[in-house]
Scaffold this motif. Structure first.
Motif, PDB file in Angstrom:
ATOM      1  N   SER A   1     -34.469  39.479   3.930  1.00 21.50           N
ATOM      2  CA  SER A   1     -34.937  39.730   2.567  1.00 21.50           C
ATOM      3  C   SER A   1     -36.409  40.136   2.564  1.00 21.50           C
ATOM      4  N   LEU A   2     -37.221  39.472   3.373  1.00 25.86           N
ATOM      5  CA  LEU A   2     -38.637  39.843   3.454  1.00 25.86           C
ATOM      6  C   LEU A   2     -38.802  41.267   3.971  1.00 25.86           C
ATOM      7  N   ARG A   3     -38.033  41.620   4.987  1.00 22.22           N
ATOM      8  CA  ARG A   3     -38.135  42.979   5.526  1.00 22.22           C
ATOM      9  C   ARG A   3     -37.689  44.016   4.494  1.00 22.22           C
ATOM     10  N   ALA A   4     -36.678  43.666   3.705  1.00 25.99           N
ATOM     11  CA  ALA A   4     -36.207  44.596   2.674  1.00 25.99           C
ATOM     12  C   ALA A   4     -37.279  44.809   1.606  1.00 25.99           C
ATOM     13  N   VAL A   5     -37.960  43.740   1.218  1.00 22.40           N
ATOM     14  CA  VAL A   5     -39.036  43.872   0.231  1.00 22.40           C
ATOM     15  C   VAL A   5     -40.174  44.704   0.810  1.00 22.40           C
ATOM     16  N   LEU A   6     -40.506  44.457   2.067  1.00 24.92           N
ATOM     17  CA  LEU A   6     -41.572  45.218   2.720  1.00 24.92           C
ATOM     18  C   LEU A   6     -41.245  46.711   2.720  1.00 24.92           C
TER      19      LEU A   6
ATOM     20  N   GLU B   1     -44.258  51.025  -3.912  1.00 24.19           N
ATOM     21  CA  GLU B   1     -45.388  50.306  -4.500  1.00 24.19           C
ATOM     22  C   GLU B   1     -46.380  49.905  -3.409  1.00 24.19           C
ATOM     23  N   PRO B   2     -47.004  50.879  -2.775  1.00 28.30           N
ATOM     24  CA  PRO B   2     -47.877  50.580  -1.631  1.00 28.30           C
ATOM     25  C   PRO B   2     -49.039  49.648  -1.961  1.00 28.30           C
ATOM     26  N   ASP B   3     -49.401  49.543  -3.231  1.00 31.24           N
ATOM     27  CA  ASP B   3     -50.480  48.620  -3.593  1.00 31.24           C
ATOM     28  C   ASP B   3     -50.120  47.175  -3.269  1.00 31.24           C
ATOM     29  N   HIS B   4     -48.810  46.896  -3.169  1.00 29.49           N
ATOM     30  CA  HIS B   4     -48.372  45.522  -2.917  1.00 29.49           C
ATOM     31  C   HIS B   4     -48.009  45.281  -1.451  1.00 29.49           C
ATOM     32  N   LEU B   5     -48.308  46.251  -0.606  1.00 27.32           N
ATOM     33  CA  LEU B   5     -48.039  46.073   0.820  1.00 27.32           C
ATOM     34  C   LEU B   5     -48.780  44.877   1.420  1.00 27.32           C
ATOM     35  N   PRO B   6     -50.041  44.652   1.058  1.00 22.97           N
ATOM     36  CA  PRO B   6     -50.732  43.489   1.648  1.00 22.97           C
ATOM     37  C   PRO B   6     -50.006  42.170   1.391  1.00 22.97           C
ATOM     38  N   ALA B   7     -49.504  41.981   0.182  1.00 21.99           N
ATOM     39  CA  ALA B   7     -48.800  40.727  -0.125  1.00 21.99           C
ATOM     40  C   ALA B   7     -47.517  40.617   0.683  1.00 21.99           C
TER      41      ALA B   7
ATOM     42  N   GLU C   1     -32.790  50.084  -7.238  1.00 21.66           N
ATOM     43  CA  GLU C   1     -33.636  49.749  -6.092  1.00 21.66           C
ATOM     44  C   GLU C   1     -34.621  48.643  -6.449  1.00 21.66           C
ATOM     45  N   ARG C   2     -35.191  48.728  -7.652  1.00 19.50           N
ATOM     46  CA  ARG C   2     -36.131  47.696  -8.097  1.00 19.50           C
ATOM     47  C   ARG C   2     -35.420  46.354  -8.227  1.00 19.50           C
ATOM     48  N   PHE C   3     -34.227  46.364  -8.806  1.00 22.19           N
ATOM     49  CA  PHE C   3     -33.456  45.126  -8.954  1.00 22.19           C
ATOM     50  C   PHE C   3     -33.185  44.492  -7.594  1.00 22.19           C
ATOM     51  N   ILE C   4     -32.813  45.309  -6.623  1.00 23.09           N
ATOM     52  CA  ILE C   4     -32.525  44.803  -5.279  1.00 23.09           C
ATOM     53  C   ILE C   4     -33.780  44.189  -4.665  1.00 23.09           C
ATOM     54  N   ALA C   5     -34.916  44.865  -4.837  1.00 23.24           N
ATOM     55  CA  ALA C   5     -36.170  44.339  -4.299  1.00 23.24           C
ATOM     56  C   ALA C   5     -36.528  43.009  -4.949  1.00 23.24           C
ATOM     57  N   GLU C   6     -36.339  42.917  -6.256  1.00 22.95           N
ATOM     58  CA  GLU C   6     -36.642  41.667  -6.952  1.00 22.95           C
ATOM     59  C   GLU C   6     -35.736  40.538  -6.471  1.00 22.95           C
ATOM     60  N   GLN C   7     -34.464  40.846  -6.266  1.00 24.23           N
ATOM     61  CA  GLN C   7     -33.549  39.815  -5.784  1.00 24.23           C
ATOM     62  C   GLN C   7     -33.930  39.353  -4.383  1.00 24.23           C
ATOM     63  N   ASN C   8     -34.329  40.284  -3.535  1.00 20.78           N
ATOM     64  CA  ASN C   8     -34.756  39.894  -2.192  1.00 20.78           C
ATOM     65  C   ASN C   8     -36.024  39.048  -2.238  1.00 20.78           C
TER      66      ASN C   8
END
Length: 249
Positions: free
Chosen positions: A147-152, A159-165, A221-228
């Motif tokens: 799940s972490l890798r999927a969000v990354l 949303e590259p601005d959130h890559l650091p997090a 895609e956004r929904f999937i990222a949020e779920q992960n």
């Protein structure tokens, strides 16, 4: 109530299951319910799985249920979901998606009964508009690292601005070698955890609004990222609670 009385009551009120029509009383009980929870007395028992699949087929076909949520990991089940809804690039045969299940116990879902049901669901969906197709989703939070890798991957593209997090959350777990037990024990021995990192990641993913909000593909895609991200936060909390010894465990 004595054991004899209990046995007598079961004999009076139970009914045998021999054919799909024997499920009619259960369908009547469902009525207009929006959520139906279906379990089994043991994992891996073919007879339970077959009847669960038959009941689920009828709930979908006759009661209009819009998705099936199972005791499985979100990332793995999402591959099955893409297959049964006929997503572009997804396996045409759900067996291929189910065979990709890698975390023990793989046999809970990668079995012939679920393959048969998933094939039926794919055929059922073929006659529906894309937005009406019935999904197949996992509820478990054990597959933290996938799940972490999927969000990354999602934030890197959208949303590259959130890559650091995202990178910080993944980096926090790296010392534990994808072993939830190691992380859980470490969080008990020292007053440090990855809670802040995954909560920050979840907050960022929830708050961001990358892509077109009218594009169905982008919204999915956004929904999937949020779920992960939800899985990552839930898994971190679960693994810490697992060794705490308190009421939360």
């Amino acid at each position: 109530m004595t054991s004899t009385e209990t046995t007598g009551r079961i004999q009076r009120e139970a009914w045998p299951l021999r054919e799909p029509g024997d499920l009619d009383p259960l369908l009547d009980e469902v009525g207009s319910a929006r959520v139906v929870m279906v379990g089994e007395a043991s994992h891996g028992t073919s007879e339970f799985y077959r009847w669960r699949a038959e009941l689920t087929r009828r709930l979908v076909a006759e009661k209009g249920f819009s998705f099936v949520a199972v005791e499985g990991d979100w990332p793995d089940c999402h591959t099955v979901h893409r297959s049964v809804v006929g997503a572009a690039g997804a396996p045409e045969d759900p067996r291929e998606a189910l065979n990709a299940f890698a975390r023990w116990p793989t046999w809970m879902w990668a079995n012939e009964e679920v393959v048969e049901f998933a094939r039926w669901l794919r055929a059922h969906n073929r006659g529906l508009a894309r937005q009406d197709r019935v999904g197949f989703h996992g509820l478990d939070v054990y597959n933290l690292w996938d799940s972490l890798r999927a969000v990354l991957a999602y934030v890197a593209e959208h949303e590259p601005d959130h890559l650091p997090a995202a990178r910080e959350a993944l980096r926090c777990f790296e010392p534990y070698g994808e072993s939830p037990q190691s992380y859980a024990l470490a969080s008990r021995m020292v007053p440090e955890s990855c809670e802040a990192e995954v909560v920050a990641l979840l907050r960022d993913v929830r708050a961001a609004r990358g892509g077109s909000q009218s594009d169905a593909g982008a919204l999915e895609e956004r929904f999937i990222a949020e779920q992960n991200a939800e899985v990552a936060a839930g898994a971190e909390r679960y693994y810490r609670a697992m060794v705490s010894g308190g009421a939360e465990s």
